[in-house]
Scaffold this motif. Sequence first.
Motif, short mmCIF file in Angstrom:
data_model
loop_
_atom_site.label_atom_id
_atom_site.label_comp_id
_atom_site.label_asym_id
_atom_site.label_seq_id
_atom_site.Cartn_x
_atom_site.Cartn_y
_atom_site.Cartn_z
N UNK A 84 0.81 -1.22 0.00
CA UNK A 84 0.00 0.00 0.00
C UNK A 84 0.84 1.27 0.00
N UNK A 85 2.07 1.21 0.50
CA UNK A 85 2.91 2.42 0.58
C UNK A 85 4.38 2.03 0.65
N UNK A 86 4.92 1.40 -0.39
CA UNK A 86 6.28 0.86 -0.30
C UNK A 86 7.38 1.90 -0.41
N UNK A 87 7.18 2.92 -1.23
CA UNK A 87 8.26 3.89 -1.46
C UNK A 87 7.67 5.24 -1.80
N UNK A 88 8.51 6.26 -1.68
CA UNK A 88 8.14 7.63 -2.02
C UNK A 88 9.10 8.13 -3.10
N UNK A 89 8.53 8.76 -4.11
CA UNK A 89 9.36 9.43 -5.11
C UNK A 89 9.38 10.90 -4.74
N UNK A 90 10.55 11.46 -4.62
CA UNK A 90 10.73 12.79 -4.01
C UNK A 90 10.95 13.88 -5.04
N UNK A 91 10.31 15.02 -4.84
CA UNK A 91 10.64 16.21 -5.60
C UNK A 91 11.96 16.77 -5.10
N UNK A 92 12.12 16.81 -3.77
CA UNK A 92 13.37 17.26 -3.14
C UNK A 92 13.77 16.24 -2.09
N UNK A 93 15.04 15.88 -2.07
CA UNK A 93 15.56 14.96 -1.06
C UNK A 93 16.70 15.62 -0.33
N UNK A 94 16.57 15.74 1.00
CA UNK A 94 17.59 16.34 1.84
C UNK A 94 18.05 15.29 2.84
N UNK A 95 19.22 14.74 2.61
CA UNK A 95 19.73 13.68 3.48
C UNK A 95 19.96 14.22 4.89
N UNK A 96 19.55 13.43 5.89
CA UNK A 96 19.74 13.80 7.29
C UNK A 96 18.60 14.62 7.88
N UNK A 97 17.67 15.08 7.07
CA UNK A 97 16.54 15.86 7.58
C UNK A 97 15.53 14.93 8.25
N UNK A 98 14.67 15.52 9.09
CA UNK A 98 13.62 14.74 9.75
C UNK A 98 12.70 14.12 8.70
N UNK A 99 12.29 14.90 7.73
CA UNK A 99 11.51 14.40 6.59
C UNK A 99 12.33 14.69 5.33
N UNK A 100 13.20 13.75 4.95
CA UNK A 100 14.12 14.03 3.85
C UNK A 100 13.46 14.09 2.48
N UNK A 101 12.28 13.51 2.36
CA UNK A 101 11.61 13.41 1.05
C UNK A 101 10.40 14.34 1.04
N UNK A 102 10.54 15.52 0.42
CA UNK A 102 9.42 16.46 0.36
C UNK A 102 8.86 16.49 -1.06
N UNK A 103 7.59 16.88 -1.15
CA UNK A 103 6.92 16.91 -2.45
C UNK A 103 6.85 15.53 -3.06
#
Length: 193
Positions: free
Chosen positions: A139-158
């Motif tokens: 149901x929710x295996x992966x996220x494709x990210x508009x922006x990825x910031x390694x080390x952030x609390x939520x690294x995958x935004x958008x």
Amino acid sequence: MSAALLYYALNSWIVAQGGNEVFGAKLVLSQRVPAAMVAILVCSVLAIASSAIGLLYARRGGKRWHERIPVVGFEAIDTASVEGRVYQGAMLALLSGLPFVAMIYFWYSLLTAQVMLNEGSKKLIGLWNLGWLWNSKLSDPARICTNFTEGAIDPCTGSATILPGVEPGLFACLSLLALFIAAKHWKAVVLRR
């Protein structure tokens, strides 16, 4: 059908480059990469339908190429004149060719995006990776990210949910089918075959 394809492709192209959709197109996602991902699906389906209709029309059309393209907007135009042939060629390029140029950009956006497993590890995987099948939930295996910031609390935004390997594979099949039918359409216009 072709007008809907062009409208959706252009709006998605604008959003995929960071802009806002025009004329209130609410079917376009607001995040860049998810907008490109969905645009591949929608544009492929619309291109298949549009090209199939164009192929049927071209096979039933006149003897010269410009007679095998429906007249858009100006029914009184003489398609045998120089300006009529230029108009017919421009409409074919605009309504049938330009969406494929946009799809090249959508594929570029999809192929260069970061994909993160959604099981809590914040681990990046490849877009074509099928390893998640054994370790994640469907149901929710992966996220494709508009922006990825390694080390952030939520690294995958958008982001948007994606099934790596499965969805890109289906999208590739649809895109190739759309290109194949469009090529048959263009061939029927040019060569009446």
